[in-house]
Motif scaffolding. Structure first.
Motif, short mmCIF file in Angstrom:
data_model
loop_
_atom_site.label_atom_id
_atom_site.label_comp_id
_atom_site.label_asym_id
_atom_site.label_seq_id
_atom_site.Cartn_x
_atom_site.Cartn_y
_atom_site.Cartn_z
N LYS A 1 1.35 17.82 -10.43
CA LYS A 1 1.39 18.94 -9.48
C LYS A 1 1.75 18.43 -8.09
O LYS A 1 1.38 17.32 -7.70
N LEU A 2 2.45 19.28 -7.34
CA LEU A 2 3.01 18.88 -6.05
C LEU A 2 2.18 19.41 -4.87
O LEU A 2 1.70 20.53 -4.89
N SER A 3 2.04 18.56 -3.85
CA SER A 3 1.51 19.04 -2.56
C SER A 3 2.34 18.43 -1.45
O SER A 3 3.13 17.52 -1.69
N SER A 4 2.11 18.90 -0.25
CA SER A 4 2.73 18.25 0.90
C SER A 4 1.98 16.94 1.16
O SER A 4 0.92 16.69 0.58
N GLY A 5 2.51 16.10 2.04
CA GLY A 5 1.86 14.82 2.33
C GLY A 5 0.82 14.90 3.42
O GLY A 5 0.13 13.92 3.71
N PHE A 6 0.69 16.06 4.07
CA PHE A 6 -0.26 16.25 5.17
C PHE A 6 -0.14 15.10 6.17
O PHE A 6 0.94 14.87 6.67
N ASN A 7 -1.21 14.36 6.45
CA ASN A 7 -1.13 13.32 7.50
C ASN A 7 -0.46 12.02 7.06
O ASN A 7 -0.38 11.07 7.85
N LEU A 8 0.00 11.96 5.84
CA LEU A 8 0.71 10.75 5.39
C LEU A 8 2.13 10.75 5.96
O LEU A 8 2.66 11.80 6.31
N LYS A 9 2.73 9.57 6.01
CA LYS A 9 4.15 9.51 6.40
C LYS A 9 5.01 10.12 5.29
O LYS A 9 6.05 10.71 5.56
N SER A 10 4.60 9.95 4.05
CA SER A 10 5.33 10.55 2.93
C SER A 10 5.28 12.07 3.06
O SER A 10 4.21 12.64 3.28
N LYS A 11 6.42 12.70 2.89
CA LYS A 11 6.48 14.16 3.09
C LYS A 11 5.75 14.92 1.99
O LYS A 11 5.23 16.00 2.21
N ASN A 12 5.73 14.36 0.80
CA ASN A 12 5.14 15.05 -0.35
C ASN A 12 4.30 14.09 -1.20
O ASN A 12 4.50 12.87 -1.14
N ILE A 13 3.42 14.70 -1.99
CA ILE A 13 2.62 13.92 -2.96
C ILE A 13 2.70 14.64 -4.31
O ILE A 13 2.46 15.85 -4.38
N ILE A 14 3.03 13.90 -5.35
CA ILE A 14 2.90 14.44 -6.71
C ILE A 14 1.62 13.86 -7.30
O ILE A 14 1.44 12.64 -7.33
N HIS A 15 0.73 14.75 -7.72
CA HIS A 15 -0.55 14.31 -8.29
C HIS A 15 -0.43 14.37 -9.80
O HIS A 15 -0.12 15.43 -10.36
N THR A 16 -0.65 13.24 -10.45
CA THR A 16 -0.59 13.22 -11.91
C THR A 16 -1.84 12.51 -12.43
O THR A 16 -2.36 11.61 -11.78
N VAL A 17 -2.32 12.97 -13.58
CA VAL A 17 -3.56 12.40 -14.13
C VAL A 17 -3.22 11.52 -15.33
O VAL A 17 -2.73 12.01 -16.35
N GLY A 18 -3.46 10.24 -15.18
CA GLY A 18 -3.18 9.29 -16.24
C GLY A 18 -4.26 9.32 -17.31
O GLY A 18 -5.37 9.81 -17.07
N PRO A 19 -3.95 8.80 -18.51
CA PRO A 19 -4.96 8.72 -19.57
C PRO A 19 -5.91 7.54 -19.34
O PRO A 19 -5.52 6.52 -18.78
N ARG A 20 -7.15 7.71 -19.77
CA ARG A 20 -8.05 6.56 -19.88
C ARG A 20 -7.65 5.80 -21.13
O ARG A 20 -7.31 6.42 -22.14
N TYR A 21 -7.70 4.48 -21.07
CA TYR A 21 -7.36 3.69 -22.26
C TYR A 21 -8.63 3.48 -23.06
O TYR A 21 -9.38 2.54 -22.84
N LEU A 22 -8.86 4.39 -24.04
CA LEU A 22 -10.12 4.36 -24.78
C LEU A 22 -9.92 4.06 -26.25
O LEU A 22 -10.58 3.19 -26.82
N ASP B 1 0.85 -1.20 0.00
CA ASP B 1 0.00 0.00 0.00
C ASP B 1 0.88 1.24 0.00
O ASP B 1 1.63 1.48 0.94
N ILE B 2 0.76 2.05 -1.04
CA ILE B 2 1.62 3.23 -1.20
C ILE B 2 1.40 4.25 -0.08
O ILE B 2 2.29 5.04 0.25
N THR B 3 0.21 4.22 0.53
CA THR B 3 -0.09 5.21 1.57
C THR B 3 0.64 4.93 2.89
O THR B 3 0.61 5.75 3.79
N ASP B 4 1.26 3.77 2.99
CA ASP B 4 1.99 3.42 4.23
C ASP B 4 3.46 3.85 4.20
O ASP B 4 4.16 3.71 5.21
N LEU B 5 3.93 4.34 3.07
CA LEU B 5 5.38 4.49 2.91
C LEU B 5 5.93 5.80 3.46
O LEU B 5 5.38 6.88 3.22
N ASP B 6 7.04 5.66 4.18
CA ASP B 6 7.71 6.80 4.80
C ASP B 6 8.88 7.20 3.88
O ASP B 6 10.00 6.72 4.03
N VAL B 7 8.57 8.05 2.89
CA VAL B 7 9.55 8.43 1.87
C VAL B 7 9.46 9.94 1.59
O VAL B 7 8.59 10.62 2.13
N ASP B 8 10.33 10.44 0.73
CA ASP B 8 10.25 11.86 0.35
C ASP B 8 8.95 12.17 -0.37
O ASP B 8 8.32 13.19 -0.13
#
Ligand code: ADP
Length: 170
Positions: free
Chosen positions: A60-81, A9-16
């Protein structure tokens, strides 16, 4: 070796920094996006309002807020259509744009989920090759991020990445 594999689970990771397979609104959704927003807390959605959404292939970048990860990069993937080159380019761009932010911020470790391979329906084998090729090329040309982890949530993805790793060792 600057690329690693992980099943979990990616939400458990203590990383940059972890990467979120986000929706264009950046307001959360299902899958990994929902899990990240749930654990990061409401402050994440509050902050994301200021980002003004995100187009497919952008990041786009945000902080990790209550996650152990310090930051979150939000990216929007394509739908495979339409099974078009554009979808392949957009998926590669998600990885490239995320890596670029990690480079600029000198993040040591960046963790990717298997973008677009859930609700957005991208074939897992094609997506894993795009993820690996874009990342390995970027790491050859850049010092940061120092390490990239592909965090798989299902064994099918994990096996596909393992196959790629094995083929690289030959
Ligand atoms: P998309 O809309 O980009 O396809 P999804 O969240 O539906 O996004 O799926 C992307 C990938 O994320 C899928 O392979 C799914 O198994 C995986 N995933 C879902 N939840 C998690 C999690 N908590 N940690 C890591 N990966 C996850």
């Amino acid at each position: 070796m600057r690329i690693e594999l992980l099943l979990g689970d990616i939400t458990d990771l203590d990383v940059d920094c972890i990467v979120n397979a986000a929706r264009p609104s950046l307001m959360g959704g299902g899958g990994v996006d929902g899990a990240i927003h749930k654990k990061a807390g409401n402050e994440l959605a509050e902050f994301c309002k200021s980002l003004g959404g995100c187009k497919v292939g952008e990041a786009k970048l945000s902080s990790g807020f209550n996650l152990k990860s310090k930051n979150i990069i939000h990216t929007v993937g394509p739908r495979y259509l339409f099974k078009k080159q554009k979808e392949e380019d957009d998926l590669a761009s998600c990885y490239y744009q995320s890596l670029l932010i990690a480079k600029e911020r000198k993040f040591y470790t960046l963790v990717f989920p298997n973008i677009s391979t859930g609700a957005y329906g991208y074939p897992k084998d094609l997506a894993s090759k795009i993820a690996f090729n874009t990342t390995s090329k970027f790491l050859l040309e850049n010092d940061f991020p120092r390490k990239v982890i592909f965090c798989c949530f299902d064994t099918e993805n994990m096996e596909l990445y393992l196959e790629i790793f094995k083929s690289q060792l030959l």
